[in-house]
Design a protein around this motif. Structure first.
Motif, PDB file in Angstrom:
ATOM      1  N   ASP A  32     -28.374  48.766 -30.175  1.00 33.85           N
ATOM      2  CA  ASP A  32     -28.815  48.139 -28.917  1.00 33.85           C
ATOM      3  C   ASP A  32     -27.921  46.957 -28.548  1.00 33.85           C
ATOM      4  N   THR A  33     -27.512  46.164 -29.529  1.00 33.02           N
ATOM      5  CA  THR A  33     -26.646  45.008 -29.279  1.00 33.02           C
ATOM      6  C   THR A  33     -25.276  45.468 -28.779  1.00 33.02           C
ATOM      7  N   ILE A  34     -24.729  46.482 -29.427  1.00 34.51           N
ATOM      8  CA  ILE A  34     -23.417  47.005 -29.038  1.00 34.51           C
ATOM      9  C   ILE A  34     -23.478  47.592 -27.634  1.00 34.51           C
ATOM     10  N   GLU A  35     -24.491  48.401 -27.376  1.00 36.13           N
ATOM     11  CA  GLU A  35     -24.598  49.032 -26.065  1.00 36.13           C
ATOM     12  C   GLU A  35     -24.801  48.008 -24.949  1.00 36.13           C
ATOM     13  N   GLN A  36     -25.601  46.983 -25.208  1.00 35.25           N
ATOM     14  CA  GLN A  36     -25.799  45.960 -24.189  1.00 35.25           C
ATOM     15  C   GLN A  36     -24.515  45.177 -23.946  1.00 35.25           C
ATOM     16  N   ALA A  37     -23.743  44.913 -24.987  1.00 37.64           N
ATOM     17  CA  ALA A  37     -22.456  44.224 -24.819  1.00 37.64           C
ATOM     18  C   ALA A  37     -21.505  45.066 -23.968  1.00 37.64           C
ATOM     19  N   ILE A  38     -21.496  46.375 -24.183  1.00 38.72           N
ATOM     20  CA  ILE A  38     -20.661  47.271 -23.381  1.00 38.72           C
ATOM     21  C   ILE A  38     -21.095  47.198 -21.912  1.00 38.72           C
ATOM     22  N   ARG A 113     -46.798  48.938 -29.148  1.00 41.96           N
ATOM     23  CA  ARG A 113     -45.548  48.274 -29.542  1.00 41.96           C
ATOM     24  C   ARG A 113     -44.492  48.381 -28.439  1.00 41.96           C
ATOM     25  N   VAL A 114     -44.324  49.578 -27.911  1.00 36.55           N
ATOM     26  CA  VAL A 114     -43.315  49.805 -26.876  1.00 36.55           C
ATOM     27  C   VAL A 114     -43.628  48.970 -25.634  1.00 36.55           C
ATOM     28  N   GLU A 115     -44.884  48.968 -25.234  1.00 39.78           N
ATOM     29  CA  GLU A 115     -45.258  48.292 -23.992  1.00 39.78           C
ATOM     30  C   GLU A 115     -45.314  46.772 -24.105  1.00 39.78           C
ATOM     31  N   THR A 116     -45.364  46.244 -25.328  1.00 43.76           N
ATOM     32  CA  THR A 116     -45.436  44.784 -25.491  1.00 43.76           C
ATOM     33  C   THR A 116     -44.161  44.185 -26.071  1.00 43.76           C
ATOM     34  N   ARG A 117     -43.135  44.994 -26.266  1.00 46.98           N
ATOM     35  CA  ARG A 117     -41.877  44.500 -26.844  1.00 46.98           C
ATOM     36  C   ARG A 117     -41.212  43.470 -25.955  1.00 46.98           C
ATOM     37  N   GLN A 118     -40.703  42.445 -26.588  1.00 44.77           N
ATOM     38  CA  GLN A 118     -39.883  41.446 -25.906  1.00 44.77           C
ATOM     39  C   GLN A 118     -38.474  41.581 -26.472  1.00 44.77           C
ATOM     40  N   SER A 119     -37.504  41.682 -25.608  1.00 41.15           N
ATOM     41  CA  SER A 119     -36.131  41.842 -26.061  1.00 41.15           C
ATOM     42  C   SER A 119     -35.563  40.521 -26.561  1.00 41.15           C
ATOM     43  N   ASP A 120     -34.797  40.590 -27.629  1.00 42.22           N
ATOM     44  CA  ASP A 120     -34.082  39.419 -28.138  1.00 42.22           C
ATOM     45  C   ASP A 120     -32.577  39.544 -27.855  1.00 42.22           C
ATOM     46  N   ILE A 121     -32.214  40.498 -26.995  1.00 42.29           N
ATOM     47  CA  ILE A 121     -30.828  40.706 -26.586  1.00 42.29           C
ATOM     48  C   ILE A 121     -30.736  40.349 -25.104  1.00 42.29           C
ATOM     49  N   ALA A 122     -29.889  39.396 -24.782  1.00 41.19           N
ATOM     50  CA  ALA A 122     -29.754  38.945 -23.394  1.00 41.19           C
ATOM     51  C   ALA A 122     -29.451  40.112 -22.454  1.00 41.19           C
ATOM     52  N   GLY A 123     -30.261  40.248 -21.414  1.00 36.63           N
ATOM     53  CA  GLY A 123     -30.042  41.269 -20.401  1.00 36.63           C
ATOM     54  C   GLY A 123     -30.564  42.651 -20.743  1.00 36.63           C
ATOM     55  N   TYR A 124     -31.029  42.844 -21.960  1.00 37.57           N
ATOM     56  CA  TYR A 124     -31.486  44.171 -22.393  1.00 37.57           C
ATOM     57  C   TYR A 124     -32.959  44.369 -22.029  1.00 37.57           C
ATOM     58  N   ARG A 125     -33.246  45.500 -21.398  1.00 34.71           N
ATOM     59  CA  ARG A 125     -34.628  45.870 -21.100  1.00 34.71           C
ATOM     60  C   ARG A 125     -35.018  47.032 -21.989  1.00 34.71           C
ATOM     61  N   PRO A 126     -35.990  46.818 -22.887  1.00 31.07           N
ATOM     62  CA  PRO A 126     -36.424  47.930 -23.745  1.00 31.07           C
ATOM     63  C   PRO A 126     -36.968  49.079 -22.893  1.00 31.07           C
ATOM     64  N   PRO A 127     -36.887  50.297 -23.407  1.00 28.99           N
ATOM     65  CA  PRO A 127     -37.367  51.446 -22.647  1.00 28.99           C
ATOM     66  C   PRO A 127     -38.884  51.423 -22.472  1.00 28.99           C
ATOM     67  N   SER A 128     -39.334  52.064 -21.408  1.00 33.77           N
ATOM     68  CA  SER A 128     -40.765  52.212 -21.152  1.00 33.77           C
ATOM     69  C   SER A 128     -41.343  53.261 -22.101  1.00 33.77           C
ATOM     70  N   TRP A 129     -42.664  53.329 -22.154  1.00 33.15           N
ATOM     71  CA  TRP A 129     -43.327  54.342 -22.964  1.00 33.15           C
ATOM     72  C   TRP A 129     -42.945  55.741 -22.459  1.00 33.15           C
ATOM     73  N   ALA A 130     -42.885  55.916 -21.143  1.00 30.01           N
ATOM     74  CA  ALA A 130     -42.500  57.220 -20.583  1.00 30.01           C
ATOM     75  C   ALA A 130     -41.081  57.606 -21.019  1.00 30.01           C
ATOM     76  N   ALA A 131     -40.178  56.629 -21.027  1.00 30.58           N
ATOM     77  CA  ALA A 131     -38.801  56.901 -21.453  1.00 30.58           C
ATOM     78  C   ALA A 131     -38.737  57.256 -22.938  1.00 30.58           C
ATOM     79  N   VAL A 132     -39.540  56.576 -23.747  1.00 33.84           N
ATOM     80  CA  VAL A 132     -39.572  56.871 -25.188  1.00 33.84           C
ATOM     81  C   VAL A 132     -40.103  58.278 -25.414  1.00 33.84           C
ATOM     82  N   ARG A 133     -41.194  58.619 -24.741  1.00 31.20           N
ATOM     83  CA  ARG A 133     -41.807  59.939 -24.923  1.00 31.20           C
ATOM     84  C   ARG A 133     -40.909  61.057 -24.393  1.00 31.20           C
TER      85      ARG A 133
END
Length: 177
Positions: A32-38, A113-133
């Motif tokens: 996730d860190t690498i992809e967000q940096a890209i 867990r998915v719906e309450t996640r807070q990202s610790d990577i600047a600018g990164y938005r964790p996926p939604s539950w629908a995206a995970v499923r």
């Protein structure tokens, strides 16, 4: 040694990988860190990163493995081709590979867990539950450990992984019939 994690977002991979990395003094390599940096460098847009993040991770892992470091790769690792690439990375570096799939068998807990996640990577938005499923995720064939995090403490999960780590150097295990 290369320890490769895999599992859907929200199963607890990063939490476990960080604790394990601290305990082992290992290099923690987070996709996730690498992809967000890209993305932030203008190399891709969100989901359009494609294989770039993984390709960078394989190279960084290989460099650190050849330096003698234990590397923990923290990624979804969703398909056979990415798992095979990690196996090739370990083989090329001449190190042991341990594959760990992390699951959460309780769908209510996983969704929370998915719906309450807070990202610790600047600018990164964790996926939604629908995206995970809806994410492509092929079944594993032979992970060294399958860690179910549902209702479990992190230390218990880490202890389960530590129990499967090889205690012998690679060259000794190759001599075994």
């Amino acid at each position: 040694m290369l320890i490769v994690f895999g599992g859907l977002p929200g199963t607890g991979k990063t939490t476990i990988a960080r604790v394990l990395a601290r305990r082992l003094g290992a290099f923690h390599l987070r996709i996730d860190t690498i992809e967000q940096a890209i993305c932030m460098a203008g190399g891709a847009d969100g989901e359009a990163v494609g294989p770039q993040g993984y390709v960078v991770a394989y190279a960084l892992a290989g460099d650190n493995l050849r330096l003698g470091a234990t590397v923990i790769a923290d990624c979804v690792n969703p398909v056979r081709i990415t798992r095979e690439a990690w196996r090739a990375t370990a083989l090329q570096a001449g190190v042991r590979l341990v594959e760990v799939e992390v699951v959460c068998s309780d769908p209510v807990e996983h969704r929370r867990r998915v719906e309450t996640r807070q990202s610790d990577i600047a600018g990164y938005r964790p996926p939604s539950w629908a995206a995970v499923r809806g994410r492509e995720y092929e079944p594993w064939d032979g992970a060294d450990a399958v860690i179910d995090t549902a209702g479990r403490e992190v230390d218990s999960c880490v202890a389960e992984i530590l129990a499967v780590l090889p205690s012998r150097p690679l060259h000794e295990s190759r001599r075994r019939p």
